[in-house]
Motif scaffolding. Structure first.
Motif, short mmCIF file in Angstrom:
data_model
loop_
_atom_site.label_atom_id
_atom_site.label_comp_id
_atom_site.label_asym_id
_atom_site.label_seq_id
_atom_site.Cartn_x
_atom_site.Cartn_y
_atom_site.Cartn_z
N ASP A 37 0.82 -1.22 0.00
CA ASP A 37 0.00 0.00 0.00
C ASP A 37 0.85 1.27 0.00
O ASP A 37 1.57 1.53 0.96
CB ASP A 37 -0.90 0.02 1.23
N VAL A 38 0.73 2.03 -1.08
CA VAL A 38 1.49 3.29 -1.16
C VAL A 38 0.80 4.33 -0.28
O VAL A 38 -0.42 4.51 -0.35
CB VAL A 38 1.58 3.78 -2.62
N VAL A 39 1.59 5.00 0.57
CA VAL A 39 0.98 5.97 1.47
C VAL A 39 1.45 7.41 1.20
O VAL A 39 0.83 8.35 1.65
CB VAL A 39 1.25 5.62 2.95
N PHE A 40 2.55 7.54 0.50
CA PHE A 40 3.06 8.90 0.27
C PHE A 40 4.02 8.88 -0.92
O PHE A 40 4.79 7.95 -1.09
CB PHE A 40 3.81 9.39 1.52
N THR A 58 10.63 9.76 -4.14
CA THR A 58 10.52 8.49 -3.41
C THR A 58 9.06 8.11 -3.25
O THR A 58 8.17 8.97 -3.22
CB THR A 58 11.14 8.57 -2.01
N GLU A 60 6.67 5.94 -0.65
CA GLU A 60 6.64 5.30 0.65
C GLU A 60 5.43 4.40 0.77
O GLU A 60 4.30 4.83 0.51
CB GLU A 60 6.60 6.36 1.77
N ALA A 61 5.68 3.16 1.17
CA ALA A 61 4.59 2.26 1.55
C ALA A 61 4.60 2.20 3.08
O ALA A 61 5.28 2.99 3.73
CB ALA A 61 4.81 0.90 0.93
N VAL A 62 3.85 1.29 3.66
CA VAL A 62 3.77 1.27 5.13
C VAL A 62 5.12 0.93 5.73
O VAL A 62 5.59 1.58 6.65
CB VAL A 62 2.70 0.27 5.61
N LYS A 63 5.76 -0.11 5.19
CA LYS A 63 7.04 -0.52 5.76
C LYS A 63 8.12 -0.67 4.70
O LYS A 63 8.98 -1.53 4.79
CB LYS A 63 6.86 -1.82 6.56
N ALA A 64 8.05 0.17 3.69
CA ALA A 64 9.10 0.15 2.66
C ALA A 64 9.16 1.53 2.03
O ALA A 64 8.19 2.28 2.03
CB ALA A 64 8.78 -0.90 1.60
N VAL A 65 10.32 1.84 1.51
CA VAL A 65 10.46 3.10 0.80
C VAL A 65 11.34 2.83 -0.41
O VAL A 65 12.27 2.04 -0.35
CB VAL A 65 11.04 4.19 1.74
N ASP A 67 13.18 4.56 -4.10
CA ASP A 67 13.48 5.69 -4.97
C ASP A 67 12.76 5.51 -6.30
O ASP A 67 12.55 4.38 -6.75
CB ASP A 67 15.00 5.76 -5.23
N GLU A 88 -3.03 5.98 -3.12
CA GLU A 88 -3.42 4.58 -3.38
C GLU A 88 -3.78 4.34 -4.84
O GLU A 88 -3.85 3.19 -5.27
CB GLU A 88 -4.56 4.14 -2.45
#
Lengths: 127, 492, 451
Positions: A37-40, A58, A60-65, A67, A88
């Motif tokens: 899930d992409v959050v930013f 970049t 950002e997903a919940v627990k991954a980022v 480039d 999303e």
């Protein structure tokens, strides 16, 4: 996994679609699936220069980022305004409404040789 | 109707939602009328009071007791969170830390008025030096990450003194995230090396990267796969030969007490997590404490002040021109130092050895009993933790997350998951010495049962948990629509 | 061994199941040359009774605020801690839980942090606060790193009236990143002077001020803030949370980042640690904020719940690109502060502020009248002031401590050269009798020729 025709791809899982004299850029279905899930999305400024292979933002997903690497060089002429409020859409429609930037390519004919065809990208992701 | 029959899940009010104008849970001591008024110029006065909750003490107590029941914790059940050493926290430790002669000390009191406190710090320092085989120590860092950073600043000062500050620090790809983050803050670049097929540092890759730009190596031993780096002496020699220094991340020291010492292995510095190895409670995420023990060659760079003994008197030495400065406002987390010393005194030298022996046996017992069901990452005896991959279960369509969430339904806290990053679908299990064989046997049964569920009813796992105060939470939603305080407009 | 349950028989059975004949076999990876082949030289384990006896004995060698009237402050204050705070904070559910990695079984910890963040936002008048940092000094360090990341500038301007220890810590923590620091002098103890403005410029990442300042003075900082902002410089406030029931909030004064020491909120002085670093920031800086942040969300059934959020800022995900290396927060201290603030409420916070401030005005007035003593600075003082004593302040402290009073902190403790300076602090727990005794002793000290 969806790898539509009419697009060119990078090894870093971005896509490019040429529309007139502009190049639309986004990330692939494979990439959004890996990220979750992409959050930013951190976007470049309009008017900034993108360089092929360099990071311009970049995701950002919940627990991954991750480039975002520019598939082409050129001026960033537009960024997707929808991503700020509803990132999303990159998960839901990565190839259409989830586009990231529009670039006016400065050296397309040379640089396109570094991009992958749908077939080549399919081979990459199924390897 | 606001109340309903109790169900497994519930929503709680926020303390602000209990607020009722005019209530309070506090009465300040009286101020005699004869004292002058406090006259604050109008332009400095606050017009709107901060909207703290207005509740009686009884309401606050009931609210926070209710909230507390929504936590898993060590005193309730098994908590095998790998790399976190969730061992039992003896109650006497909290009691002595609260003694008025410790809790009531201002950090600004002259050394002559706090000799008991300094004696305690001296005794703790000596014990930690004996455990680590090092020459000197600072108790100042407030957590492991700060300990790492402190040591890296000392490495930097050491190299600067020699005329070449150097550019890079090498870490293995199994390193904790704090390692690369601390390296960058210490002004260095990160060189990350892949681990070899045994999960250990790849010596050939290390040789290739070592040059006069390498300031040092940071390595966790036992590593985050739970394995002792058996070539550690050779690794350290290589780095030393290239003029670099070597740091041991002490996250896994619980495996080494009385068995092997970082100082004897050749390390130049290591940190010790008092909140892991020495049982100071984790407190829901802190306070920690991360003392750094070092070899003599780094001593001149220790953070100030340094504890010293002048005759019979303990003093703080501030006059250290080559010191890196200070990383904490005072002397570190003193309350944690008291607890750690109480623990060390309770166990003694032999007891500390027994800690590691039992931690290692417990971990290997889980390794052996679980490996028919879950894929062991490296099939060798482990130290204090056993690392598995959830690949067998992934083949059934169930991810490690699902296994973790299902464990919650059985009342067990899941292991550390998805770390280290190099292990696919990772489950990192650290039982500690605190657990009985019976608890481990129960855990094994539950893990086997979950594997059967993965085969028979995978959907059951994908929607777990069912018995927790709330069910799976929308973390993506929380990050997209950031809501991090109760009042949505700040109150001046 | 009272903390290790398994018996020799249990261990034998387990070793058998593991498939080894002895514990030693499990250590095959540890080379013999690296084994410690002797017992640790640490005394034998003690009974709990012995541990308690010996550590109690050690604690009794210290002079403490329990037996002495404590007038020492500088970030560490002797406030009363309500019994309910201790009772709640000793619950295993809070003490023995770890970081809320599994939010479904950590709603207690997570909701408390959410409430804590909300309360800190209220105190400071800021839109965002994190779950806490190690202490006031490290919170300032992180504020400076954040200002650097946001402005891409390398210079910091701060004042002499910003806590010298916090400055030392912030320098140590940021020096490797090439930051430089300029100190603006405060000759009359105040931060509102022109020397600060002169140091500002378009290359300054942050201006750091303290509010009330290190010498206890409440400066009017509005113009200075505007001046800094005109250079694109962020303004960092080091703030005493206990003053926030009375003083205009840093947020209202235009602060971009607010840090502070939260020990005073329901935590003991405990010889300097563990303490509680407070950290709040403006909305535009949230994604650069260090440490843990808790947000509201919903579970799959639509129930309200709490989770760690914006985790991609943090070291366990972003590794070498993280905004900070911090991994923990000061969870239990933040928890205690939350309990404390909820019982205090707005009136309690204000009452403690007024009680401390009125006692401060009283003692200042009384001591000013004692020959040989003077108050160093003019200006409105909140709960702390700089006293000039006759002769060396360390000798005065010694004299007072022998008479049951911890009289303040000699300025030399902070590396300052003023030997006569003594920083004196008051809280709501100082009584009229204690203050009058202070004055009487000071009078005797001055007239007794004990200089």
């Amino acid at each position: 996994m969806n790898i539509p025709a009419g697009y060119l791809y990078t090894k870093e899982h971005e896509w490019v679609k040429i529309e007139g004299d502009l190049a639309l850029v986004g990330i692939t279905d494979f990439a959004q699936g890996e990220l979750g899930d992409v959050v930013f999305v951190q976007l470049p400024d309009v008017g900034s220069k993108a360089k092929q292979g360099d990071s311009f933002g970049t995701i950002e997903a919940v627990k991954a980022v991750a480039d975002i690497y520019s598939p082409l060089s050129g001026d960033v002429v537009e960024v997707n305004p929808e991503l700020a409020g509803t990132p999303e859409i990159m998960n839901r429609e990565p190839y259409t409404s989830g586009w990231i930037v529009k670039i006016r390519p400065s050296n397309f004919d040379t640089e396109k040789t570094h991009l992958l065809t749908p077939e080549a990208y399919k081979d990459l992701t199924s390897a | 109707m606001k109340r309903d029959v109790t169900s497994l899940q519930s929503e709680t009010k926020l303390i602000f939602e209990h607020s009722h104008e005019g209530r309070t849970g506090f009465q300040a001591p009286p101020t005699p009328d004869s004292l002058p008024a406090f006259e604050l110029p109008a332009e400095l006065q606050r017009k709107n009071a901060p909207r703290l909750p207005e509740v009686a003490e009884s309401t606050a107590v009931r609210h926070y007791v209710n909230l507390s029941t929504r936590n898993h914790h060590i005193d309730r059940d098994f908590y095998p969170l790998g790399s976190c050493t969730m061992k039992y926290n003896p109650k006497i430790n909290d009691e002595v830390a609260a003694l008025p002669g410790f809790a009531g000390l201002s950090p600004w009191q002259p050394a002559s008025t706090v000799q008991g406190a300094l004696e305690l710090l001296g005794e703790l320092s000596d014990a930690l030096l004996e455990v680590t085989g090092m020459d000197n120590i600072t108790l100042q860092p407030a957590a492991g990450a700060q300990g790492e950073f402190t040591a890296l600043l000392m490495f930097r000062a050491y190299h600067m003194k020699k005329g070449n500050v150097r550019k890079r620090i090498v870490i293995p790809d199994s390193a904790h995230g704090t390692n690369p983050a601390s390296i960058v803050l210490a002004g260095y670049g990160v060189t990350q090396l892949p681990s070899d097929s045994n999960g250990l540092m790849d010596i050939e890759a290390l040789k290739r990267t070592l040059d006069e730009d390498v300031a040092g190596l940071m390595i966790t031993n036992p590593n985050t796969i739970g394995l002792f780096e058996s070539n550690i002496a050779k690794i350290i020699d290589l780095v030393h030969d290239a003029g670099g220094l070597v740091y041991m991340d002490g996250a896994n020291l619980n495996a080494l007490l009385g068995i092997s010492r970082p100082g004897d292995m050749g390390f130049d510095a290591c940190h010790i997590n008092l909140h892991k190895t020495f049982s100071t409670p984790h407190g829901g995420g802190g306070p920690g404490s991360g003392p750094v023990a070092i070899k003599e060659k780094l001593a001149r760079h220790l953070p100030v002040p340094v504890l010293k003994k002048n005759g019979d008197l303990f003093v703080w030495d501030w006059n250290r021109p080559d010191s890196i400065g200070s990383v904490h406002t005072y002397y570190g987390n003193f309350g944690m130092h008291v607890r750690a010393l109480a623990y060390i005194r309770s166990l003694g030298g032999n007891g500390l050895h027994a800690i590691s022996e039992n931690a290692i046996i417990n971990a290997n017992y889980l390794r052996k009993k679980l490996s028919p069901t879950y894929q062991i990452y490296i099939d060798k005896p482990c130290m204090h933790e056993a690392v598995f991959s959830g690949n067998n279960q992934k083949a059934k369509g169930v991810r490690t997350t699902d296994i973790a969430k299902r464990l919650l339904d059985y009342g067990i806290h899941p292991p550390t998951v998805y770390f280290p990053l190099i292990v696919p679908e990772c489950l990192m299990i650290e039982p500690t010495e605190s657990e009985t064989k019976e608890t481990l046997d129960e855990f094994i049964e539950v893990m086997q049962q979950i594997d059967r569920e993965a085969t028979e009813t995978p959907d059951l796992l994908k929607h777990a948990p069912y018995t927790t105060p709330v069910r799976r939470l929308d973390e993506a939603g929380a990050a997209r629509n950031l809501n991090i305080r109760y009042f949505d407009n700040a109150n001046a | 061994m009272r903390y290790i349950p398994n018996t020799p028989d249990d261990r034998s059975a387990m070793l058998r199941d593991i498939g080894v004949s002895s514990f030693e076999e499990l250590l095959e990876q540890v080379p013999a040359s690296l084994r410690l082949n002797r017992p640790l030289k640490i005394a034998d384990g003690q009974s709990e009774w012995q541990v308690r006896r010996d550590l109690t004995h050690m604690s009794e060698k210290n002079l403490s605020a329990m037996g002495h009237a404590c007038f020492m402050g500088a970030g560490s204050y002797d406030h009363y801690v309500p019994a309910a705070v201790n009772a709640l904070a000793s619950r295993s559910e809070y003490v023995t839980a770890y970081t809320p990695y599994q939010p479904e079984v950590a709603q207690g910890t997570l909701q408390v942090i959410f409430e804590f963040q909300s309360m800190i936002c209220e105190l400071f008048g800021m839109p965002a606060a994190n779950a806490s940092m190690y202490d006031g000094g490290t919170a300032l360090s992180e504020a400076i790193a954040m200002a650097r990341a946001h402005t891409k500038r390398q210079r910091i301007v701060w004042t002499e009236a910003v806590h010298p220890s916090y400055r030392r810590v912030a320098e140590t923590n940021n020096i490797a990143l090439g930051m430089t620091f300029d100190v603006a002098p405060c000759p009359n103890g105040s931060q509102s002077n022109d020397t600060i403005s002169m140091l500002l410029g378009d290359d300054v990442a942050a201006l750091v001020v303290q509010y009330p300042n290190f010498f206890g003075i409440i400066d009017d900082l509005k113009q200075l803030v505007d001046r800094a902002h005109s250079h694109g410089t962020l303004v960092v406030f080091v703030t005493d949370p206990m003053a926030m029931g009375l003083l205009k909030s840093p947020g209202q004064l235009g602060a971009d980042i607010v840090v502070g020491e939260g020990q005073c909120l329901g935590n003991y002085m405990s010889y300097g640690g563990p303490y509680l670093g407070l950290f709040a920031a403006s909305s535009e800086l949230v994604r650069l904020m260090p440490g843990r942040i808790v947000g509201i969300t919903k579970d799959v059934d639509g129930r309200r719940g709490f989770v760690l959020t914006l985790q991609t800022r943090e070291q366990h995900i972003r590794r070498d690109k993280a905004t900070s290396n911090i991994c923990t927060n000061q969870g239990l201290l933040a928890t205690r502060a939350t309990f404390y603030m909820s019982m205090l409420g707005p009136t309690g916070l204000k009452d403690i502020g007024v009680a401390s401030a009125r006692r401060t005005q009283y003692l200042m007035k009384k001591l000013e009248a004692v020959p040989g003593f003077s108050i160093a600075h003019k200006g409105v003082h909140f709960r702390e002031f700089l006293l000039k004593v006759p002769g060396d302040a360390r000798l005065f402290f010694k004299f007072m401590s022998e008479n049951g009073i911890l009289a303040g902190i000699p300025l030399t403790k902070f590396g300052m050269t003023d030997e006569r300076g003594l920083l004196v602090a008051l809280t709501e727990t100082r009584t009229l009798e204690e203050m009058d005794k202070y004055v009487a002793l000071a009078t005797g000290y001055a007239t007794g020729g004990m200089k």
